[in-house]
Design a protein around this motif. Structure first.
Motif, short mmCIF file in Angstrom:
data_model
loop_
_atom_site.label_atom_id
_atom_site.label_comp_id
_atom_site.label_asym_id
_atom_site.label_seq_id
_atom_site.Cartn_x
_atom_site.Cartn_y
_atom_site.Cartn_z
N UNK A 100 -33.76 33.13 34.15
CA UNK A 100 -33.18 32.40 35.28
C UNK A 100 -32.88 33.30 36.47
N UNK A 101 -32.60 34.57 36.25
CA UNK A 101 -32.30 35.46 37.36
C UNK A 101 -33.49 35.58 38.30
N UNK A 102 -34.69 35.72 37.76
CA UNK A 102 -35.90 35.82 38.58
C UNK A 102 -36.20 34.47 39.23
N UNK A 103 -36.05 33.39 38.47
CA UNK A 103 -36.27 32.05 39.03
C UNK A 103 -35.31 31.80 40.19
N UNK A 104 -34.05 32.20 40.04
CA UNK A 104 -33.07 32.04 41.10
C UNK A 104 -33.40 32.86 42.33
N UNK A 105 -33.89 34.08 42.13
CA UNK A 105 -34.27 34.93 43.27
C UNK A 105 -35.48 34.36 44.01
N UNK A 106 -36.39 33.74 43.28
CA UNK A 106 -37.59 33.18 43.90
C UNK A 106 -37.30 31.89 44.64
N UNK A 107 -36.44 31.04 44.10
CA UNK A 107 -36.23 29.71 44.66
C UNK A 107 -34.87 29.51 45.32
N UNK A 108 -33.98 30.49 45.23
CA UNK A 108 -32.59 30.36 45.69
C UNK A 108 -31.88 29.21 44.99
N UNK A 109 -32.30 28.86 43.78
CA UNK A 109 -31.69 27.77 43.03
C UNK A 109 -31.88 28.00 41.54
N UNK A 110 -31.01 28.80 40.93
CA UNK A 110 -31.12 29.08 39.50
C UNK A 110 -30.67 27.90 38.64
N UNK A 111 -30.03 26.91 39.25
CA UNK A 111 -29.52 25.77 38.48
C UNK A 111 -30.63 24.81 38.08
N UNK A 112 -31.75 24.85 38.74
CA UNK A 112 -32.83 23.88 38.49
C UNK A 112 -34.06 24.62 37.96
N UNK A 113 -34.09 24.92 36.66
CA UNK A 113 -35.16 25.75 36.10
C UNK A 113 -36.43 24.98 35.73
N UNK A 114 -36.72 23.88 36.40
CA UNK A 114 -37.91 23.09 36.05
C UNK A 114 -39.18 23.92 36.12
N UNK A 115 -39.32 24.73 37.16
CA UNK A 115 -40.53 25.52 37.32
C UNK A 115 -40.63 26.65 36.32
N UNK A 116 -39.50 27.10 35.79
CA UNK A 116 -39.52 28.23 34.86
C UNK A 116 -40.26 27.89 33.57
N UNK A 117 -40.06 26.70 33.05
CA UNK A 117 -40.74 26.29 31.83
C UNK A 117 -42.24 26.24 32.04
N UNK A 118 -42.67 25.70 33.17
CA UNK A 118 -44.09 25.64 33.49
C UNK A 118 -44.66 27.03 33.69
N UNK A 119 -43.90 27.91 34.33
CA UNK A 119 -44.35 29.29 34.55
C UNK A 119 -44.57 30.00 33.22
N UNK A 120 -43.67 29.80 32.27
CA UNK A 120 -43.83 30.43 30.94
C UNK A 120 -45.04 29.86 30.21
N UNK A 121 -45.27 28.56 30.33
CA UNK A 121 -46.44 27.94 29.70
C UNK A 121 -47.73 28.48 30.33
N UNK A 122 -47.74 28.64 31.65
CA UNK A 122 -48.91 29.20 32.33
C UNK A 122 -49.15 30.63 31.90
N UNK A 123 -48.08 31.41 31.77
CA UNK A 123 -48.22 32.79 31.30
C UNK A 123 -48.81 32.87 29.91
#
Length: 137
Positions: A100-123
C-alpha cells in the motif's frame, strides 16, 4: 506547487528484466493510445501466444483502475523512451508485488487499493510468461 514525483525527466533506467519492460511498454501504449491499441495487442500476442488475452485484460484493467482511482496525474514517458519516470518506477514496483505504501505514493490515495490487486495479478502473469518463454526472471 510542484511535487518531487511531478518530474517529467526519465530519472530511472528501464527495468532490467524483459517481462517488466514488456509490462511497462504495454502500460505506456494503453495509456497513451487507448485501451484498444493494436500494437499493445500484438505485443501481448507475441509474448504470450494463445494466452495473450489474460495479459491484455489485466494490463487494460490496471490502466483503467489507475485512471479511475488516482487522485493525481500519473506521468508516463513515450513508448520508446530509454528510461522511466519516477511514476513508472513506482508502477513497476507495484506490479512486482509492493504494498500500500507504493500504491499510495503512485495514486495519492492508499485507502483505495483497487489497482493494487490488479497490479499484482499482472505481475504474476508477466512472470509466468517470462518463465514459459525462458526469459531470466
Amino acid at each position: 506547487m510542484a511535487r518531487p514525483n511531478d518530474s517529467h525527466a526519465l530519472a530511472q533506467p528501464l527495468p532490467a528484466s524483459r517481462h517488466e519492460t514488456l509490462g511497462l511498454v504495454l502500460m505506456r501504449r494503453l495509456a497513451s493510445h487507448g485501451l484498444e491499441d493494436a500494437r499493445a495487442t500484438m505485443l501481448a500476442l507475441d509474448a504470450a501466444g494463445g494466452d495473450f488475452r489474460k495479459l491484455l485484460v489485466l494490463a487494460r484493467a490496471l490502466v483503467l483502475e489507475l485512471a479511475r482511482t488516482s487522485q493525481r496525474k500519473i506521468v508516463l514517458a513515450p513508448c520508446c523512451a530509454a528510461g522511466m519516470t519516477q511514476d513508472e518506477g513506482l508502477l513497476i514496483t507495484m506490479i512486482g508485488g509492493a504494498g500500500l505504501d507504493v500504491h499510495g505514493a503512485l495514486t495519492d490515495d492508499a485507502r483505495c487499493p483497487a489497482a493494487m490487486t490488479t497490479a499484482h495479478a499482472l505481475g504474476g502473469e508477466l512472470e509466468r510468461i517470462a518463465i514459459r518463454n525462458g526469459w531470466p526472471v
